[in-house]
Motif scaffolding. Sequence first.
Motif, PDB file in Angstrom:
ATOM      1  N   GLU A 181     -14.718 -23.623   9.519  1.00 51.71           N
ATOM      2  CA  GLU A 181     -13.500 -23.739  10.317  1.00 51.71           C
ATOM      3  C   GLU A 181     -12.267 -23.327   9.517  1.00 51.71           C
ATOM      4  N   TRP A 255     -13.253 -21.237  19.780  1.00 48.06           N
ATOM      5  CA  TRP A 255     -14.171 -22.176  19.121  1.00 48.06           C
ATOM      6  C   TRP A 255     -14.325 -23.396  20.039  1.00 48.06           C
ATOM      7  N   ILE A 257     -15.502 -26.893  20.345  1.00 42.67           N
ATOM      8  CA  ILE A 257     -15.855 -27.992  19.439  1.00 42.67           C
ATOM      9  C   ILE A 257     -16.514 -29.113  20.243  1.00 42.67           C
TER      10      ILE A 257
END
Length: 368
Positions: A181, A255, A257
Motif C-alpha cells: 500500500e 484499491w 480494501i
Amino acid sequence: MPRKWISVLLLLQLSCHFSPGSCGKVLVWPTEYSHWINMKTILDALVQRGHEVTVLTSSASILVDPNKPSAIQFEIYPTSLTKDDFEDLFTRIISKWTYMPKYAFFTYFSLMQDIIWEYNDCIQTLCKEVVLNKKLMTKLQESRFDVVLADAAGPCGELLAELLKVPFVYSLRFSVGYTIERYSGGLPFPPSYVPVILSELSDHMTFMERVKNMIYVLYFDFWFQTFTEKWDQLCSKALGRPTTLFELMGKADIWLIRTYWDFEFPRPLLPNFVFVGGLHCKPAKPLPKEMEEFAQSSGENGIVVFSLGSMVTNMTEERANVIASALAQLPQKVIWRYDGKKPDTLGPNTRLYKWIPQNDLLDIRRML
C-alpha cells in the motif's frame, strides 16, 4: 445506496464503454479461500449487471470451481503444480501460524518468512505459466478485455493488465507491514502514530514503542526488497523492458480494501482506496431445521458462532480440547464449525458442524 457499493460502481465505470447501455469485459486474477469468496461477490454483481466476466484460473485451483453452474466464464490454464501441492502448502502455513510458540516479533516473522517465500514461488510459477504462454496470451489479447480485477496478495494481475494495455483494480485486505500500500499505492504511513499491522501496537504509543514501530517499518521494507527481486526479473522479461513489480502495482486505479474504515486505526487515506467490508453479506435464508431448533433453545442467553475461517477445519486434539473446555463454560449455546475428532471436553451447550451457514446465522438477533 450503501457506501460499500460505491467501489463496485467505480469498477463498472471502468469496465463499461462510453456509449450508453454497453457493458464491458472483465478479466479476473484470483487467489484462494476467503479471498476468492469475497471476490466472487463482486463478480456475481458484475454479471447481474450484464458484464462479461472471465476468471483466469489454473488446473490446480482449490476453491475456484469452473464445473459449478455459473454465468461467470473460466479460462483454465495448465500448470506443473497440483491441487495437492497447494492444499499441502496452505495446511503448513496455517499449522505454522497457529502452533508456532509466542516468539519475539523478529524471531516470529523470520520463521514465517520461509513458508511465505514458498507461497510466493508457487504464485510466480503460475504467473510464468500464463504470461510466457504465447498461445494463451494471444487469446487474451484477442478477447479485448476492458479491465483486470486482481488480488494484490497474489501478484500477476498487474503484469497481465500491462501486457493487455488495460486498467486494473485491486482487491486487498492488507499486506505485511502495509508495504504494498505504501510503495505502490502511495498511501501515507506516519509511523509516529500508525502502528504496523500485526505488531500488536496501538495508535497510543510511548516513545520507545514509536521507535520499535519505526524499526518494524524498516524491517518489512527490507523483507519486501528480497521478495520482489524475482518478480522484477519476471516482469522485465515479460514486458521486454526494465521494470519492477512495485512500479506495475502502482498503476492500480482503485484499491478495494476488504474491511471497514472504523476497524482501522486513524491514518491518512487516498481517494482511490475504498473500504468494501461486508460485500459478501447477503439477506439471510432459513436455517436447517435441526440448527434452527438448537439456536432457538438458547433462550435469553443467545448463541455464539465459532469458526476459524475458510482455511481451518481441523486442529490437534489437545488444542481442540482446550477450546471445547472454554466454550463449555459459556452460558450461551455454541455452534462450532469443526471437522476433526469430537473433543472429550465438549460441553452440552456446544454443537459441532462440518459446515455452517454463517451468513444466515449472523442474522439471528440474539447473536453475540
